[in-house]
Design a protein around this motif. Structure first.
Motif, PDB file in Angstrom:
ATOM      1  N   ASP A 139      54.400  77.488  29.986  1.00 36.92           N
ATOM      2  CA  ASP A 139      54.236  78.900  30.355  1.00 36.92           C
ATOM      3  C   ASP A 139      53.456  79.069  31.655  1.00 36.92           C
ATOM      4  O   ASP A 139      53.541  80.123  32.293  1.00 36.92           O
ATOM      5  N   ARG A 142      55.677  79.685  34.483  1.00 34.39           N
ATOM      6  CA  ARG A 142      56.492  80.891  34.367  1.00 34.39           C
ATOM      7  C   ARG A 142      55.724  82.147  34.779  1.00 34.39           C
ATOM      8  O   ARG A 142      56.228  83.259  34.583  1.00 34.39           O
ATOM      9  N   PRO A 144      54.683  85.174  36.723  1.00 34.01           N
ATOM     10  CA  PRO A 144      55.633  85.899  37.578  1.00 34.01           C
ATOM     11  C   PRO A 144      55.302  85.881  39.058  1.00 34.01           C
ATOM     12  O   PRO A 144      56.211  85.938  39.897  1.00 34.01           O
ATOM     13  N   ALA A 164      58.411  78.813  37.953  1.00 37.41           N
ATOM     14  CA  ALA A 164      58.522  80.257  38.093  1.00 37.41           C
ATOM     15  C   ALA A 164      59.497  80.615  39.212  1.00 37.41           C
ATOM     16  O   ALA A 164      59.646  79.871  40.183  1.00 37.41           O
TER      17      ALA A 164
END
Length: 398
Positions: A139, A142, A144, A164
């Motif tokens: 995560d 990822r 943003p 990302a």
């Protein structure tokens, strides 16, 4: 008047106190206390006095916006600094306004806290040159708005998670990452360094079109280089050395725009193109040594400043443009030793610039025009190959 005399001196002091200090958010202050408790470095944390009225201006490594911490820099990065030890506290994830997290070189151990993925405003994560272990939290890649992720020179393991979509810089060099070369890379990625890991397999069919810097040296990659690299017109730095790549060197890489091309110690074959020489490129380096390149040395690379073609299977002659480039000072290093060349366009006894390093030893020249003075120690002390090696090689070509 007595009341006014008492109040007036105190009022300016209160104004100075309230205007000159920032009340840090209590959540951030509590998180900083836990972060300090999980790390050790007396010199760095000497300014972290939790009784201070303004930690945002007095704590080393802290930048705030209003009452919230936006940049946390742990360590100094100075060569004489011992660096930090300990582990990264999950409490970092409570600094909800954080945009940059930087950890300088030290001996910080343990995993990267998965909780960091809750920091949705993070744009820069740099945790380099420590002893972090475990996998990269998926995560984390990822986030943003993540622009830069540098986790190089740790002891991280596992696969490379999907990055990302807005990531521009990804540096994971010098870890123990395994699995195949990542495929779904973000299209805006400009800098990718996966060198010094345990990655295997072929390069993906497509790579980010904006890529300018590509390094995957010292892995276990194989297969041809053609295909995925051809469309990358912005590439300026390529290091795929010390792998098991095979097939020819893509012509798309042999151009002036790729100022650094490092493909040594692979299984590459084919020849050097006979096209017109590059224009002179200051500071350029091309290393194709320790491969299986064959044929004559065409003129294409005569404008390179530092050129390594040694330890291949090159034969025949060398284009005159190389000597001309050395004489005028464009090319400063030319290594051709340990091939099967039969000629070099320089008369015996001719002088080259003192600053030039040209080595043509251990080839098949009847009268080598140069001695061993400019050769590296690894070239050995034999000026020419034994005749039987040359005869056997040239017979195999017939």
């Amino acid at each position: 008047m007595a009341k006014n005399w008492v109040v007036l001196p105190i009022l300016p002091l209160l104004l100075l106190f309230t205007q000159g200090s920032t009340q840090i958010h209590p959540t951030d202050l509590a998180a900083l206390r836990q972060i300090k408790n999980s790390l050790t470095a007396a010199q760095f944390f000497s300014t972290w006095d939790f009784s201070s009225p303004d930690p945002c201006s007095s704590f080393a490594g802290l930048t705030c916006s209003g009452s919230r911490v936006t940049i946390l820099t742990l360590g100094t990065g100075l060569s004489d600094s011992p660096g930090l030890a300990g582990s990264l506290s999950p409490a970092i994830s409570r600094l909800s306004a954080l945009t940059q997290l930087i950890l300088f070189a030290g001996i910080v151990t343990g995993p990267i806290p998965p909780d960091l993925a809750s920091l949705r405003r993070l744009r820069v994560i740099s945790l380099t040159n420590n002893r972090l272990t475990g996998p990269i939290p998926p995560d984390l890649l990822r986030l943003p708005d993540l622009h830069t992720l540098d986790l190089s020179r740790n002891r991280l393991s596992g696969a490379v998670p999907a990055p990302a979509p807005r990531l521009k810089i990804l540096v994971l060099a010098g870890n123990r990452l395994s699995g195949e070369f990542p495929g779904d890379l973000p299209p805006e990625l400009i800098h990718l360094d996966l060198s010094g890991n345990l990655l295997f397999g072929e390069l993906p069919a497509t790579l980010p079109p904006a890529l300018r810097y590509l390094s995957a040296a010292s892995n276990r990659l194989w297969g041809p280089l053609r295909g995925s690299l051809d469309p990358l017109s912005d590439l300026a730095y390529v290091d795929l050395s010390m792998n098991q790549f095979s097939g020819p060197v893509p012509g798309s890489l042999l151009r002036p725009g790729v100022a650094t091309l490092l493909l040594q110690r692979n299984n590459l074959s084919g020849g050097i193109p006979a096209s017109a020489p590059w224009p002179a490129v200051e500071g350029s380096t091309v290393d194709l040594s320790h491969n299986f390149l064959s044929g004559e040395v065409g003129a294409a690379l005569a404008g390179v400043e530092t050129l390594f073609l040694n330890n291949n299977r090159l034969s025949g002659g060398v284009a005159t443009e190389y000597v001309e480039s050395v004489v005028v000072g464009t090319m400063k290093t030319l290594y051709l030793q340990h091939n099967y060349l039969t000629g070099f366009p320089l008369e015996v006894g001719s002088a080259l610039p003192d600053a030039a390093a040209v080595c043509v030893s251990y080839n098949c020249m009847a009268a080598p025009p140069l001695g061993l003075a400019a050769c590296p120690v690894s070239a050995g002390d034999q000026l020419s190959r034994p005749a039987y090696q040359c005869a056997g090689f040239h017979n195999s070509l017939d």
